[in-house]
Design an enzyme around this catalytic site. Sequence first.
Site, short mmCIF file in Angstrom:
data_model
loop_
_atom_site.label_atom_id
_atom_site.label_comp_id
_atom_site.label_asym_id
_atom_site.label_seq_id
_atom_site.Cartn_x
_atom_site.Cartn_y
_atom_site.Cartn_z
N TYR A 274 -0.24 11.89 14.90
CA TYR A 274 0.59 10.96 14.13
C TYR A 274 1.25 9.95 15.06
CZ TYR A 274 4.03 9.43 10.63
OH TYR A 274 4.78 8.69 9.76
N THR B 38 0.85 -1.18 0.00
CA THR B 38 0.00 0.00 0.00
C THR B 38 0.90 1.24 0.00
OG1 THR B 38 -0.21 0.17 2.42
CG2 THR B 38 -1.80 -1.24 1.25
#
Length: 242
Positions: free
Chosen positions: A150, A8
């Site tokens: 994050y 991905t």
Amino acid sequence: MSRWALITGASGGIGQAAAKKLAHEGCHVMLHYYQNEQAAVRLAAHLEEAYHIQTHVVQADLAKTGGADELVSRLPLCPDILVLNSGKSHVGLVTDTEKAVLASMVQLHVTSPYELTQALLPAMIQKKAGHIIVVSSIWGETGASCEVLYSMVKGAQNAFIKGLAKELAPSGIRANAVSPGAVKTDMMKSFTQEDIAMLEEEIPLGRLASPEEIADVIWFLASKQSSYITGQILSVNGGWYC
């Protein structure tokens, strides 16, 4: 028999390097991208010509609900190696983070990788073989001010791998993560040369990593050389955090 790998985020710096490394080692590759179709198609053509392997390019938005299902529906087969590499950073204070950004980041880094793994696992379990490799981040291990979101989603990826490895080990499937520090990719484009020089001074090895150095570790985790390694977060950060 050659193995198939699904990567991905294959149009990005680490994704492209991983695809090249896996192809070099004889794997056929399925290259996922979200927006950069040109880069993915160009990479596929290069890999077929240079390494004489098969490729398949597939588009899906993994930052939205249902994105993982879309991706799975477009795959020609189930991979032997799953490299969960899609991601994006987010810089900002917790107090300034909009709910839409929060939802998108959790979907991209946590929910979609979980759903994608969930969908592809039955075929691996049936074969009693498979590799799941997450590209995490140093911030998932240490946390970072102004990158709390994050840090959170990358920490979740690390916990996902640790639990998944224990669940899948009896089925002959290994799950590990690569945790890069600072890497020379487009994610660093917002940094000035002065910023990068200061950053390099903080890193004991004195430089940023190349995408190829991360790709080498991804391949190591998919190879027989790591046959007794599972549930690990391999830090590749030049000694920045030990």
